[in-house]
Motif scaffolding. Structure first.
Motif, PDB file in Angstrom:
ATOM      1  N   MET A  24      11.449  32.803   0.999  1.00  0.00           N
ATOM      2  CA  MET A  24      10.320  32.757   0.051  1.00  0.00           C
ATOM      3  C   MET A  24      10.578  31.764  -1.081  1.00  0.00           C
ATOM      4  O   MET A  24       9.625  31.259  -1.672  1.00  0.00           O
ATOM      5  CB  MET A  24      10.064  34.155  -0.531  1.00  0.00           C
ATOM      6  CG  MET A  24       9.416  35.094   0.442  1.00  0.00           C
ATOM      7  SD  MET A  24       9.313  36.792  -0.162  1.00  0.00           S
ATOM      8  CE  MET A  24       8.618  36.609  -1.765  1.00  0.00           C
ATOM      9  N   THR A  27       9.662  28.123   0.845  1.00  0.00           N
ATOM     10  CA  THR A  27       8.423  27.843   1.552  1.00  0.00           C
ATOM     11  C   THR A  27       7.348  28.863   1.177  1.00  0.00           C
ATOM     12  O   THR A  27       7.660  29.990   0.796  1.00  0.00           O
ATOM     13  CB  THR A  27       8.643  27.847   3.078  1.00  0.00           C
ATOM     14  OG1 THR A  27       7.415  27.548   3.731  1.00  0.00           O
ATOM     15  CG2 THR A  27       9.151  29.193   3.575  1.00  0.00           C
ATOM     16  N   ASP A  28       6.111  28.450   1.325  1.00  0.00           N
ATOM     17  CA  ASP A  28       4.988  29.355   1.106  1.00  0.00           C
ATOM     18  C   ASP A  28       4.595  30.088   2.388  1.00  0.00           C
ATOM     19  O   ASP A  28       3.701  30.933   2.375  1.00  0.00           O
ATOM     20  CB  ASP A  28       3.782  28.586   0.571  1.00  0.00           C
ATOM     21  CG  ASP A  28       4.026  28.057  -0.829  1.00  0.00           C
ATOM     22  OD1 ASP A  28       4.826  28.684  -1.558  1.00  0.00           O
ATOM     23  OD2 ASP A  28       3.422  27.036  -1.193  1.00  0.00           O
ATOM     24  N   GLU A  29       5.247  29.757   3.494  1.00  0.00           N
ATOM     25  CA  GLU A  29       4.944  30.389   4.781  1.00  0.00           C
ATOM     26  C   GLU A  29       5.383  31.852   4.816  1.00  0.00           C
ATOM     27  O   GLU A  29       4.832  32.646   5.564  1.00  0.00           O
ATOM     28  CB  GLU A  29       5.621  29.624   5.921  1.00  0.00           C
ATOM     29  CG  GLU A  29       5.136  28.204   6.083  1.00  0.00           C
ATOM     30  CD  GLU A  29       3.685  28.120   6.495  1.00  0.00           C
ATOM     31  OE1 GLU A  29       3.257  28.944   7.330  1.00  0.00           O
ATOM     32  OE2 GLU A  29       2.984  27.252   5.972  1.00  0.00           O
ATOM     33  N   VAL A  30       6.386  32.182   4.048  1.00  0.00           N
ATOM     34  CA  VAL A  30       6.869  33.559   3.968  1.00  0.00           C
ATOM     35  C   VAL A  30       6.343  34.144   2.667  1.00  0.00           C
ATOM     36  O   VAL A  30       6.676  33.660   1.590  1.00  0.00           O
ATOM     37  CB  VAL A  30       8.413  33.621   4.008  1.00  0.00           C
ATOM     38  CG1 VAL A  30       8.889  35.065   3.945  1.00  0.00           C
ATOM     39  CG2 VAL A  30       8.946  32.934   5.257  1.00  0.00           C
ATOM     40  N   ASP A  31       5.510  35.172   2.783  1.00  0.00           N
ATOM     41  CA  ASP A  31       4.883  35.757   1.597  1.00  0.00           C
ATOM     42  C   ASP A  31       4.979  37.278   1.671  1.00  0.00           C
ATOM     43  O   ASP A  31       4.031  37.957   2.043  1.00  0.00           O
ATOM     44  CB  ASP A  31       3.424  35.309   1.507  1.00  0.00           C
ATOM     45  CG  ASP A  31       2.756  35.800   0.239  1.00  0.00           C
ATOM     46  OD1 ASP A  31       3.466  36.039  -0.755  1.00  0.00           O
ATOM     47  OD2 ASP A  31       1.520  35.960   0.246  1.00  0.00           O
ATOM     48  N   TRP A  32       6.140  37.795   1.349  1.00  0.00           N
ATOM     49  CA  TRP A  32       6.372  39.234   1.368  1.00  0.00           C
ATOM     50  C   TRP A  32       6.239  39.768  -0.046  1.00  0.00           C
ATOM     51  O   TRP A  32       6.592  39.106  -1.014  1.00  0.00           O
ATOM     52  CB  TRP A  32       7.766  39.549   1.887  1.00  0.00           C
ATOM     53  CG  TRP A  32       7.935  39.433   3.366  1.00  0.00           C
ATOM     54  CD1 TRP A  32       7.246  38.625   4.212  1.00  0.00           C
ATOM     55  CD2 TRP A  32       8.881  40.133   4.168  1.00  0.00           C
ATOM     56  NE1 TRP A  32       7.709  38.773   5.483  1.00  0.00           N
ATOM     57  CE2 TRP A  32       8.707  39.700   5.491  1.00  0.00           C
ATOM     58  CE3 TRP A  32       9.852  41.074   3.893  1.00  0.00           C
ATOM     59  CZ2 TRP A  32       9.470  40.182   6.545  1.00  0.00           C
ATOM     60  CZ3 TRP A  32      10.621  41.557   4.938  1.00  0.00           C
ATOM     61  CH2 TRP A  32      10.417  41.127   6.247  1.00  0.00           C
ATOM     62  N   SER A  94      -2.539  41.735  10.417  1.00  0.00           N
ATOM     63  CA  SER A  94      -3.432  40.572  10.411  1.00  0.00           C
ATOM     64  C   SER A  94      -4.844  40.925  10.006  1.00  0.00           C
ATOM     65  O   SER A  94      -5.205  42.020   9.811  1.00  0.00           O
ATOM     66  CB  SER A  94      -3.461  39.939  11.802  1.00  0.00           C
ATOM     67  OG  SER A  94      -3.884  40.878  12.764  1.00  0.00           O
TER      68      SER A  94
END
Length: 94
Positions: A24, A27-32, A94
């Motif tokens: 996180m 990258t913005d690809e992982v958004d936990w 999703s």
């Protein structure tokens, strides 16, 4: 010596949860969020402790492999459902 495996399980859970935490930062690809970390921590803990129970309870290697494999299969199904909703349940991510 019995608690060595338990310590390894807990250490592994912390390490595995650190992977998305570090990702996180880059990258913005992982958004936990906190909820995601909590749910994954609970899933990993249940899986690890279930396999620990199997290793303590069953002596035959075939039983250990079969039951541990089933536990891991269930873990991956739940993880996939929560991540992308492969079954379309109300808990799907999703």
């Amino acid at each position: 010596m019995k608690n060595t495996r338990l310590t390894l399980i807990l250490s592994s859970i912390i390490f595995l949860l650190l992977i998305p935490l570090v990702a996180m930062q880059f990258t913005d690809e992982v958004d936990w969020d906190f909820f995601d970390f909590t749910i994954m921590g609970i899933l990993l803990l249940i899986t690890g402790l279930s396999i620990e129970f199997v290793l303590r309870r069953f002596r035959r290697i075939q039983e250990r492999i079969l039951i541990s494999g089933a536990i891991l299969f269930i873990f991956f199904l739940v993880w996939a459902e929560l991540a992308v909703g492969i079954f379309g349940s109300p808990w799907a991510g999703s």
